[in-house]
Design a protein around this motif. Structure first.
Motif, PDB file in Angstrom:
ATOM      1  N   TYR A 219       0.839  -1.193   0.000  1.00  0.00           N
ATOM      2  CA  TYR A 219       0.000   0.000   0.000  1.00  0.00           C
ATOM      3  C   TYR A 219       0.878   1.248   0.000  1.00  0.00           C
ATOM      4  O   TYR A 219       0.672   2.180  -0.800  1.00  0.00           O
ATOM      5  CB  TYR A 219      -0.888  -0.068   1.241  1.00  0.00           C
ATOM      6  CG  TYR A 219      -1.942   0.981   1.445  1.00  0.00           C
ATOM      7  CD1 TYR A 219      -2.258   1.959   0.509  1.00  0.00           C
ATOM      8  CD2 TYR A 219      -2.685   0.959   2.634  1.00  0.00           C
ATOM      9  CE1 TYR A 219      -3.262   2.893   0.747  1.00  0.00           C
ATOM     10  CE2 TYR A 219      -3.690   1.881   2.879  1.00  0.00           C
ATOM     11  CZ  TYR A 219      -3.976   2.847   1.933  1.00  0.00           C
ATOM     12  OH  TYR A 219      -4.959   3.764   2.179  1.00  0.00           O
ATOM     13  N   ARG A 222       2.468   1.815  -3.335  1.00  0.00           N
ATOM     14  CA  ARG A 222       1.502   2.371  -4.282  1.00  0.00           C
ATOM     15  C   ARG A 222       1.360   3.892  -4.098  1.00  0.00           C
ATOM     16  O   ARG A 222       1.199   4.637  -5.070  1.00  0.00           O
ATOM     17  CB  ARG A 222       0.143   1.697  -4.096  1.00  0.00           C
ATOM     18  CG  ARG A 222       0.028   0.317  -4.722  1.00  0.00           C
ATOM     19  CD  ARG A 222       0.077   0.417  -6.223  1.00  0.00           C
ATOM     20  NE  ARG A 222      -0.439  -0.797  -6.879  1.00  0.00           N
ATOM     21  CZ  ARG A 222      -0.422  -0.979  -8.173  1.00  0.00           C
ATOM     22  NH1 ARG A 222       0.082  -0.033  -8.965  1.00  0.00           N
ATOM     23  NH2 ARG A 222      -0.899  -2.081  -8.714  1.00  0.00           N
ATOM     24  N   ASP A 230      -4.161  10.194  -9.726  1.00  0.00           N
ATOM     25  CA  ASP A 230      -4.371   8.754  -9.575  1.00  0.00           C
ATOM     26  C   ASP A 230      -5.333   8.383  -8.458  1.00  0.00           C
ATOM     27  O   ASP A 230      -5.305   7.258  -7.947  1.00  0.00           O
ATOM     28  CB  ASP A 230      -3.029   8.055  -9.340  1.00  0.00           C
ATOM     29  CG  ASP A 230      -2.171   8.026 -10.598  1.00  0.00           C
ATOM     30  OD1 ASP A 230      -2.749   8.054 -11.696  1.00  0.00           O
ATOM     31  OD2 ASP A 230      -0.936   7.987 -10.466  1.00  0.00           O
ATOM     32  N   LEU A 249      -7.214   5.148  -4.385  1.00  0.00           N
ATOM     33  CA  LEU A 249      -6.341   5.073  -5.548  1.00  0.00           C
ATOM     34  C   LEU A 249      -7.070   4.416  -6.717  1.00  0.00           C
ATOM     35  O   LEU A 249      -7.844   3.474  -6.546  1.00  0.00           O
ATOM     36  CB  LEU A 249      -5.075   4.281  -5.223  1.00  0.00           C
ATOM     37  CG  LEU A 249      -4.064   4.938  -4.290  1.00  0.00           C
ATOM     38  CD1 LEU A 249      -2.847   4.032  -4.111  1.00  0.00           C
ATOM     39  CD2 LEU A 249      -3.629   6.309  -4.791  1.00  0.00           C
ATOM     40  N   ARG A 250      -6.765   4.902  -7.900  1.00  0.00           N
ATOM     41  CA  ARG A 250      -7.397   4.409  -9.124  1.00  0.00           C
ATOM     42  C   ARG A 250      -6.615   3.189  -9.623  1.00  0.00           C
ATOM     43  O   ARG A 250      -5.899   3.236 -10.627  1.00  0.00           O
ATOM     44  CB  ARG A 250      -7.402   5.525 -10.171  1.00  0.00           C
ATOM     45  CG  ARG A 250      -8.324   5.284 -11.362  1.00  0.00           C
ATOM     46  CD  ARG A 250      -8.095   6.356 -12.407  1.00  0.00           C
ATOM     47  NE  ARG A 250      -8.535   7.655 -11.967  1.00  0.00           N
ATOM     48  CZ  ARG A 250      -9.739   8.177 -12.240  1.00  0.00           C
ATOM     49  NH1 ARG A 250     -10.610   7.473 -12.938  1.00  0.00           N
ATOM     50  NH2 ARG A 250     -10.068   9.387 -11.821  1.00  0.00           N
ATOM     51  N   THR A 251      -6.765   2.076  -8.903  1.00  0.00           N
ATOM     52  CA  THR A 251      -6.100   0.836  -9.289  1.00  0.00           C
ATOM     53  C   THR A 251      -6.826   0.214 -10.481  1.00  0.00           C
ATOM     54  O   THR A 251      -7.952   0.600 -10.816  1.00  0.00           O
ATOM     55  CB  THR A 251      -6.113  -0.158  -8.120  1.00  0.00           C
ATOM     56  OG1 THR A 251      -7.493  -0.450  -7.800  1.00  0.00           O
ATOM     57  CG2 THR A 251      -5.414   0.413  -6.902  1.00  0.00           C
ATOM     58  N   ASP A 303      -4.414  -5.142  -4.283  1.00  0.00           N
ATOM     59  CA  ASP A 303      -4.852  -4.107  -5.212  1.00  0.00           C
ATOM     60  C   ASP A 303      -6.355  -4.126  -5.450  1.00  0.00           C
ATOM     61  O   ASP A 303      -6.899  -3.205  -6.066  1.00  0.00           O
ATOM     62  CB  ASP A 303      -4.119  -4.246  -6.547  1.00  0.00           C
ATOM     63  CG  ASP A 303      -2.711  -3.683  -6.477  1.00  0.00           C
ATOM     64  OD1 ASP A 303      -2.456  -2.838  -5.597  1.00  0.00           O
ATOM     65  OD2 ASP A 303      -1.867  -4.083  -7.303  1.00  0.00           O
TER      66      ASP A 303
END
Length: 347
Positions: A219, A222, A230, A249-251, A303
């Motif tokens: 994490y 990231r 993001d 977050l835009r995973t 994720d």
């Protein structure tokens, strides 16, 4: 003493600092369910800020133990945060029995808890996302209002940016102190919100990327890779807490489900399991769309979990100790106040 320190000390020592007995107008945001544990809270408080504990999913005995652990690690003021969308009566009773310095509340009506907290000598913070909610909190006689801009990570109550919301809230509830949250990640942001009339800055994502944070190492990595673009405000991770907007977050997992957020609100008991975690000593499954950001005990498809973060993540480039983060914020803010801003008024 030089003018540099005279000017900086005057700017950094706000009235709220004096009320709380802290050196600097820096507050670490509570991040749940257990990311901001006693180590992070104490590190921020020991460095002169105000650490904020989040331990709401602990059993009442464990919750009390967490508070007492903070006190073992620091003799400085600290706070405890509770989310009011679930029953909190037992936990608030423990907070007041333990005479915590600050009780911070979010996502609900603080009014039933203000008078008992004041009777116990505890100050009450309330986080809001609109001027209307700020006025209601002021009418409930809370001590400090946190104005949370839409840039913030985690659950986000409003839709207005920090730059616009903070001065509007300051004007609406004056002379009650206001702290600013959302998109603040360095000394520049700290100076900016002080200029807007806030008396402290609340930082979450920056302290999420600290060595004391209980966030999973993946994490944290990231966070270091992410830019200001993001993150996304969504309701996707609504399993167990539906219709509550949050910034994450835009995973690839999030990107795949954007546009179908309603699916995340259904809280199906047979939702696929994406991993496991341990919270309050209890091992539990993490089902798809659950809003549990991965702590250091999480495993599985990390994720696919809720990697909460604010837009300030683009300013976070290294993992540091929380005390060092506080000191960096103060140093950068001091230099700005002394050098850059003074040149504008010295002509």
């Amino acid at each position: 003493m030089s003018n540099r320190f005279d000017i900086a000390d005057l700017a950094m020592q706000t009235g709220l600092c004096r009320q709380l007995g802290i050196a600097y107008p820096i507050i670490s945001a509570p991040m749940g369910p257990d990311i901001t544990g006693p180590d992070l809270v104490a590190a921020v408080s020991n460095a002169g800020g105000l650490g904020m504990l989040q331990a709401q999913l602990c059993t009442p005995p464990q919750f009390r133990e967490q508070i007492r652990r903070v006190r073992e690690l620091t003799d400085r003021p600290f706070g405890v945060n509770l989310l009011l969308h679930v029953p909190v009566h037992d936990l608030i009773a423990i907070c007041l029995e333990e005479h915590i310095p600050v009780l911070s509340l979010f996502w609900g009506d603080p009014s039933p808890y203000v008078e008992p907290a004041h009777a116990a000598g505890t100050k009450v913070f309330c986080q809001v996302g609109s001027v209307e909610d700020a006025r209601r909190a002021a009418a409930a006689d809370v001590d400090v209002i946190i104005a949370q801009g839409v840039e913030a990570g985690g659950h986000v109550a409003g839709q207005v940016s920090t730059m616009v919301l903070v001065p509007a809230v300051v004007d609406a509830v004056a002379p009650r102190p206001v702290a600013a949250a959302g998109g603040i990640a360095d000394g520049r942001g700290l100076v900016a919100v002080l200029a807007l009339g806030a008396q402290a800055a609340v930082l979450g994502t920056r302290f999420l990327a600290s060595s004391e944070s209980r966030a999973h190492p993946h994490y944290k990595s990231r966070l270091l890779e992410a830019t200001e673009g993001d993150t996304v405000r969504t309701t996707l991770f609504g399993h167990g807490w539906p219709h509550a907007p949050h910034r994450t977050l835009r995973t690839p997992f999030v990107q795949r489900w954007l546009g179908n957020e309603a699916r995340g609100q259904e809280s199906r008991p047979d939702e696929p399991q994406v991993g496991t975690t341990v919270i309050g000593g209890v091992t539990m499954p993490v089902l798809r769309f659950m809003g549990f950001p991965p702590n250091r005990d999480a495993s599985g498809d990390l994720d696919a979990m809720d990697l909460l973060a604010g837009q300030g993540v683009g300013l976070v480039r290294e993992i540091k100790g929380a005390g060092d983060i506080v000191r960096d914020l103060v140093q950068q803010a001091t230099e700005i106040i002394d050098n850059r801003l003074r040149t504008y008024t010295s002509a």
